[in-house]
Design a protein around this motif. Sequence first.
Motif, PDB file in Angstrom:
ATOM      1  N   MET A 144      48.692   6.109  12.724  1.00  0.00           N
ATOM      2  CA  MET A 144      47.818   5.010  12.287  1.00  0.00           C
ATOM      3  C   MET A 144      48.620   3.710  12.161  1.00  0.00           C
ATOM      4  O   MET A 144      48.497   2.950  11.201  1.00  0.00           O
ATOM      5  CB  MET A 144      47.122   5.356  10.977  1.00  0.00           C
ATOM      6  N   VAL A 145      49.427   3.435  13.158  1.00  0.00           N
ATOM      7  CA  VAL A 145      50.197   2.195  13.219  1.00  0.00           C
ATOM      8  C   VAL A 145      49.579   1.317  14.297  1.00  0.00           C
ATOM      9  O   VAL A 145      49.527   1.713  15.467  1.00  0.00           O
ATOM     10  CB  VAL A 145      51.684   2.457  13.529  1.00  0.00           C
ATOM     11  N   TYR A 146      49.135   0.125  13.905  1.00  0.00           N
ATOM     12  CA  TYR A 146      48.437  -0.753  14.834  1.00  0.00           C
ATOM     13  C   TYR A 146      49.316  -1.972  15.130  1.00  0.00           C
ATOM     14  O   TYR A 146      49.005  -3.098  14.773  1.00  0.00           O
ATOM     15  CB  TYR A 146      47.106  -1.159  14.223  1.00  0.00           C
ATOM     16  N   ALA A 165      44.835   5.063  26.957  1.00  0.00           N
ATOM     17  CA  ALA A 165      44.724   6.461  27.387  1.00  0.00           C
ATOM     18  C   ALA A 165      44.070   7.310  26.296  1.00  0.00           C
ATOM     19  O   ALA A 165      43.245   8.188  26.585  1.00  0.00           O
ATOM     20  CB  ALA A 165      46.111   7.006  27.737  1.00  0.00           C
ATOM     21  N   ARG A 166      44.417   7.055  25.040  1.00  0.00           N
ATOM     22  CA  ARG A 166      43.809   7.807  23.941  1.00  0.00           C
ATOM     23  C   ARG A 166      42.322   7.485  23.815  1.00  0.00           C
ATOM     24  O   ARG A 166      41.495   8.374  23.583  1.00  0.00           O
ATOM     25  CB  ARG A 166      44.533   7.511  22.628  1.00  0.00           C
ATOM     26  N   LEU A 167      41.967   6.212  23.960  1.00  0.00           N
ATOM     27  CA  LEU A 167      40.562   5.841  23.869  1.00  0.00           C
ATOM     28  C   LEU A 167      39.760   6.479  24.997  1.00  0.00           C
ATOM     29  O   LEU A 167      38.652   7.003  24.769  1.00  0.00           O
ATOM     30  CB  LEU A 167      40.413   4.314  23.913  1.00  0.00           C
ATOM     31  N   GLU A 168      40.285   6.451  26.204  1.00  0.00           N
ATOM     32  CA  GLU A 168      39.577   7.075  27.323  1.00  0.00           C
ATOM     33  C   GLU A 168      39.455   8.578  27.120  1.00  0.00           C
ATOM     34  O   GLU A 168      38.420   9.178  27.433  1.00  0.00           O
ATOM     35  CB  GLU A 168      40.296   6.750  28.627  1.00  0.00           C
ATOM     36  N   LEU A 227      44.789   5.188  17.770  1.00  0.00           N
ATOM     37  CA  LEU A 227      46.180   4.979  17.371  1.00  0.00           C
ATOM     38  C   LEU A 227      46.974   6.264  17.243  1.00  0.00           C
ATOM     39  O   LEU A 227      48.206   6.232  17.307  1.00  0.00           O
ATOM     40  CB  LEU A 227      46.228   4.224  16.037  1.00  0.00           C
ATOM     41  N   GLY A 228      46.295   7.379  17.019  1.00  0.00           N
ATOM     42  CA  GLY A 228      46.994   8.634  16.813  1.00  0.00           C
ATOM     43  C   GLY A 228      47.344   8.846  15.353  1.00  0.00           C
ATOM     44  O   GLY A 228      47.025   8.032  14.479  1.00  0.00           O
ATOM     45  N   GLN A 255      56.385   5.025  17.496  1.00  0.00           N
ATOM     46  CA  GLN A 255      55.954   4.330  16.287  1.00  0.00           C
ATOM     47  C   GLN A 255      56.882   4.638  15.118  1.00  0.00           C
ATOM     48  O   GLN A 255      57.201   3.749  14.313  1.00  0.00           O
ATOM     49  CB  GLN A 255      54.507   4.695  15.941  1.00  0.00           C
ATOM     50  N   HIS A 256      57.309   5.885  15.003  1.00  0.00           N
ATOM     51  CA  HIS A 256      58.293   6.223  13.968  1.00  0.00           C
ATOM     52  C   HIS A 256      59.552   5.374  14.134  1.00  0.00           C
ATOM     53  O   HIS A 256      60.099   4.833  13.158  1.00  0.00           O
ATOM     54  CB  HIS A 256      58.649   7.706  14.043  1.00  0.00           C
ATOM     55  N   ASP A 257      60.028   5.240  15.364  1.00  0.00           N
ATOM     56  CA  ASP A 257      61.248   4.482  15.610  1.00  0.00           C
ATOM     57  C   ASP A 257      61.055   3.000  15.276  1.00  0.00           C
ATOM     58  O   ASP A 257      62.002   2.334  14.822  1.00  0.00           O
ATOM     59  CB  ASP A 257      61.685   4.651  17.061  1.00  0.00           C
TER      60      ASP A 257
END
Length: 450
Positions: free
Chosen positions: A179-181, A380-383, A175-176, A196-198
């Motif tokens: 931490m917003v899922y 992309a983050r998981l990979e 999630l980066g 996510q901020h937006d």
Amino acid sequence: MTDAAPRLAAVAETLLGAPLPVRIRAWDGSEAGPPGGPVLVLARRRALRRVLWRPGELGLARAWVAGDLTVEGDLYGLLGLVSGLLWERGPTAPAAAAATAPAAAAPAGTAALLRDPARRAALRELAALAGPWPPPAPPPEEAVRRGGSRHSRGRDRKAVSHHYDVGNDFYAYVLGPSMVYSCAYWSPGATLEQAQHDKLDLVCRKLGLEPGMRVLDVGCGWGALALHAARAYGVRVTGVTLSAEQAGYARKRVAEEGLADRVEIRVQDYRDVGDGPYDAISSVGMAEHVGAARYRDYARGLYALLRPGGRLLNHQIARRPEPDERAYRVDAFIDAYVFPDGELSPLGTTVGELERAGFEVRDVEALREHYALTLRAWVARLEEHWEEAVALTSPGRARVWLLYMAASALGFEHNRLGVNQVLAVRSEDGGPSRMPLRARTWGGGPASPP
């Protein structure tokens, strides 16, 4: 022998009634199918046994999770090519057993298939290629069967734990830092963190938050929305979650930011919240766990917790309506590996239930494309952090998440799934809604990106 792939290709083309859509490589090194694209690799022949005994997406998913089935090349491309196999339900009985059953005795889903001698022979060939029975046990990442009635408090707690208590460090890689899922809110050139901020700020502005308000965040996750609302809008937030790991993480963030006087995080079922009224309620990515049978109770409960004029922001994934809603079945892979007991409803059903509970629905915003972009960013983050994710969980669990998120991205892109923010108001009896005349402006909002 090195002819497994050509034999499989012939079987597939007979059963599908069309050319094999993807290249395959079998456990013996043989290959067949169109060249030049992604390759479906059957690393072990037991993958066929899984598919034969659970036709459709669950058998394929079990083979994927166990590592019996892998993909070489573009995963999205391959999923697009075989989407019919993943998204359409297979026969209602094990195909291996059906291959030797009289056509007249077969279930309705397989009877037509078995009346065709060529397809019946193809199933026998597939059973021979699959090797000795019985089928292998499901991979351990599969959710154990849940005791108790569906969507009881205890069973919901177990389902949430299965999904969310995988480990906060694992989720951080996917999630980066936010931490917003849930679905982000994208603008051209935005990063995942900015998007996510937006989204968090959009929710706060739709709720019309002002300093001193009491806010209930149902399904608060790791606390991102509660923290943003308290920090940027000066409100007091109560966040509830059934995940002990999420609550522990959120409380730590609250303490580190010095917001303990404004944010309370509880491990609590939303049905047990009794300290209303609240000025506003957010429910972001939580209602999918409620279940159709209990949705009206969910809506009525939130309505009762709001003061007159208070707003609810319900952010929820939706599915396309079935021609006959009685035909809807929970996705087998999602139910077994991702969201046990999760259920999706069409948007119209959700709006109707909120209205029946007494809410006045004032705005609906569809964010389907935004969720596709979010899921691709998570993939992309998981990979990128694959080795770390595997070390924190297991190869099977990491493979569950990769398949789930990649397939879901395509589901949103192809309009099989949607996600919507529904803004509803507890209007005062015979009185005003207290909504602005031009609500879609939502005010400017005081927050700036971190």
